[in-house]
Motif scaffolding. Sequence first.
Motif, PDB file in Angstrom:
ATOM      1  N   GLN A  34       0.859  -1.182   0.000  1.00 36.70           N
ATOM      2  CA  GLN A  34       0.000   0.000   0.000  1.00 36.70           C
ATOM      3  C   GLN A  34       0.896   1.234   0.000  1.00 36.70           C
ATOM      4  OE1 GLN A  34      -4.139   0.390   1.768  1.00 36.70           O
ATOM      5  NE2 GLN A  34      -2.827   0.760   3.504  1.00 36.70           N
ATOM      6  N   LEU A  35       0.467   2.280  -0.675  1.00 33.90           N
ATOM      7  CA  LEU A  35       1.203   3.540  -0.719  1.00 33.90           C
ATOM      8  C   LEU A  35       0.338   4.617  -0.073  1.00 33.90           C
ATOM      9  CD1 LEU A  35       3.666   5.186  -1.748  1.00 33.90           C
ATOM     10  CD2 LEU A  35       2.349   5.590  -3.852  1.00 33.90           C
ATOM     11  N   TRP A  36       0.915   5.307   0.900  1.00 33.64           N
ATOM     12  CA  TRP A  36       0.212   6.380   1.603  1.00 33.64           C
ATOM     13  C   TRP A  36       0.716   7.727   1.111  1.00 33.64           C
ATOM     14  CZ3 TRP A  36      -3.471   5.565   5.440  1.00 33.64           C
ATOM     15  CH2 TRP A  36      -3.606   4.244   5.885  1.00 33.64           C
ATOM     16  N   LEU A  37      -0.215   8.628   0.815  1.00 42.37           N
ATOM     17  CA  LEU A  37       0.112   9.993   0.430  1.00 42.37           C
ATOM     18  C   LEU A  37      -0.439  10.937   1.488  1.00 42.37           C
ATOM     19  CD1 LEU A  37      -0.416   8.284  -2.311  1.00 42.37           C
ATOM     20  CD2 LEU A  37      -0.283  10.504  -3.380  1.00 42.37           C
ATOM     21  N   MET A  38       0.433  11.799   1.997  1.00 42.17           N
ATOM     22  CA  MET A  38       0.043  12.818   2.961  1.00 42.17           C
ATOM     23  C   MET A  38       0.525  14.156   2.402  1.00 42.17           C
ATOM     24  SD  MET A  38       1.166  10.990   6.473  1.00 42.17           S
ATOM     25  CE  MET A  38       1.094   9.223   6.537  1.00 42.17           C
ATOM     26  N   PHE A  39      -0.280  15.160   2.583  1.00 39.33           N
ATOM     27  CA  PHE A  39       0.014  16.456   1.985  1.00 39.33           C
ATOM     28  C   PHE A  39       0.256  17.496   3.072  1.00 39.33           C
ATOM     29  CE2 PHE A  39      -2.844  13.983  -0.693  1.00 39.33           C
ATOM     30  CZ  PHE A  39      -2.043  13.825  -1.795  1.00 39.33           C
ATOM     31  N   VAL A  40       1.207  18.383   2.810  1.00 42.41           N
ATOM     32  CA  VAL A  40       1.589  19.422   3.757  1.00 42.41           C
ATOM     33  C   VAL A  40       1.520  20.756   3.024  1.00 42.41           C
ATOM     34  CG1 VAL A  40       3.407  20.242   5.300  1.00 42.41           C
ATOM     35  CG2 VAL A  40       3.131  17.784   4.908  1.00 42.41           C
ATOM     36  N   ASP A  41       0.825  21.728   3.629  1.00 47.04           N
ATOM     37  CA  ASP A  41       0.727  23.031   2.963  1.00 47.04           C
ATOM     38  C   ASP A  41       2.004  23.836   3.188  1.00 47.04           C
ATOM     39  OD1 ASP A  41       0.573  24.370   5.440  1.00 47.04           O
ATOM     40  OD2 ASP A  41      -1.591  24.698   5.313  1.00 47.04           O
ATOM     41  N   VAL A  53      -3.309   4.192  -1.116  1.00 40.83           N
ATOM     42  CA  VAL A  53      -3.516   3.581  -2.430  1.00 40.83           C
ATOM     43  C   VAL A  53      -3.241   2.090  -2.259  1.00 40.83           C
ATOM     44  CG1 VAL A  53      -2.792   3.533  -4.851  1.00 40.83           C
ATOM     45  CG2 VAL A  53      -2.778   5.708  -3.569  1.00 40.83           C
ATOM     46  N   SER A  54      -4.278   1.286  -2.382  1.00 43.35           N
ATOM     47  CA  SER A  54      -4.175  -0.158  -2.135  1.00 43.35           C
ATOM     48  C   SER A  54      -3.652  -0.915  -3.346  1.00 43.35           C
ATOM     49  CB  SER A  54      -5.544  -0.719  -1.764  1.00 43.35           C
ATOM     50  OG  SER A  54      -6.019  -0.099  -0.599  1.00 43.35           O
ATOM     51  N   ASP A  55      -3.216  -2.139  -3.076  1.00 40.69           N
ATOM     52  CA  ASP A  55      -2.795  -3.078  -4.119  1.00 40.69           C
ATOM     53  C   ASP A  55      -1.704  -2.513  -5.021  1.00 40.69           C
ATOM     54  OD1 ASP A  55      -4.609  -5.045  -3.242  1.00 40.69           O
ATOM     55  OD2 ASP A  55      -6.225  -4.052  -4.342  1.00 40.69           O
ATOM     56  N   VAL A  56      -0.745  -1.841  -4.428  1.00 38.43           N
ATOM     57  CA  VAL A  56       0.381  -1.306  -5.187  1.00 38.43           C
ATOM     58  C   VAL A  56       1.218  -2.490  -5.675  1.00 38.43           C
ATOM     59  CG1 VAL A  56       2.478   0.072  -4.985  1.00 38.43           C
ATOM     60  CG2 VAL A  56       0.387   0.845  -3.898  1.00 38.43           C
ATOM     61  N   PRO A  57       1.622  -2.500  -6.923  1.00 41.63           N
ATOM     62  CA  PRO A  57       2.422  -3.625  -7.432  1.00 41.63           C
ATOM     63  C   PRO A  57       3.802  -3.679  -6.766  1.00 41.63           C
ATOM     64  CG  PRO A  57       2.298  -1.882  -9.061  1.00 41.63           C
ATOM     65  CD  PRO A  57       1.386  -1.484  -7.941  1.00 41.63           C
ATOM     66  N   HIS A  58       4.434  -4.817  -6.863  1.00 40.21           N
ATOM     67  CA  HIS A  58       5.754  -4.980  -6.251  1.00 40.21           C
ATOM     68  C   HIS A  58       6.799  -4.059  -6.866  1.00 40.21           C
ATOM     69  CE1 HIS A  58       4.900  -8.310  -3.559  1.00 40.21           C
ATOM     70  NE2 HIS A  58       4.058  -8.731  -4.474  1.00 40.21           N
ATOM     71  N   ARG A  59       6.640  -3.738  -8.127  1.00 40.73           N
ATOM     72  CA  ARG A  59       7.569  -2.828  -8.805  1.00 40.73           C
ATOM     73  C   ARG A  59       6.784  -1.633  -9.328  1.00 40.73           C
ATOM     74  NH1 ARG A  59      12.078  -6.115 -11.914  1.00 40.73           N
ATOM     75  NH2 ARG A  59      13.178  -4.266 -11.242  1.00 40.73           N
ATOM     76  N   PRO A  60       7.392  -0.445  -9.323  1.00 39.95           N
ATOM     77  CA  PRO A  60       6.691   0.737  -9.843  1.00 39.95           C
ATOM     78  C   PRO A  60       6.508   0.633 -11.359  1.00 39.95           C
ATOM     79  CG  PRO A  60       8.941   1.289  -9.206  1.00 39.95           C
ATOM     80  CD  PRO A  60       8.727  -0.136  -8.821  1.00 39.95           C
ATOM     81  N   LEU A  61       5.276   0.734 -11.794  1.00 40.62           N
ATOM     82  CA  LEU A  61       4.961   0.639 -13.217  1.00 40.62           C
ATOM     83  C   LEU A  61       4.878   2.038 -13.825  1.00 40.62           C
ATOM     84  CD1 LEU A  61       2.205  -2.102 -12.950  1.00 40.62           C
ATOM     85  CD2 LEU A  61       4.631  -2.401 -13.509  1.00 40.62           C
TER      86      LEU A  61
END
Length: 137
Positions: A34-41, A53-61
């Motif tokens: 899973q990839l987490w995105l957090m935003f900072v102003d 973001v769920s089900d992230v592949p093992h390698r970045p596509l």
Amino acid sequence: MTIPNPTDAPTLLTDADVLARVSALVGVACVDRQLWLMFVDGDGRQTPVVMPVSDVPHRPLPHLLRGLTEVLRGLRGDLATDLGPGSVILTLERRGPDRSTPRDREWSAALVRVCREAEIGLRGVFLSSDAGVRRMA
């Protein structure tokens, strides 16, 4: 996911602040890939939206990275304040040991490139594993 009372949360001024926030919000890995995105102003305040973001592949596509670049590029203006531009915190969550694998390092390098191409600040790339959270980049 939203953060309760995000305006009450301390600003993220240091790398230690960022690590503590990621540890508090993501913590020990619960799911694999899973990839987490957090935003900072631009004022250093984390926005209330935390995006897993769920089900992230093992390698970045390539198509995934292009899409993420466009999303981040589109958020730049929303995160900017009078004090400065906004930034993003990225956390790769995966079950397993704390040591970085070649695939973790591949993801970390790809996420750094995405932020550079999106022209958005990067407060850090982190790994959430069975042992907790640590910085990768």
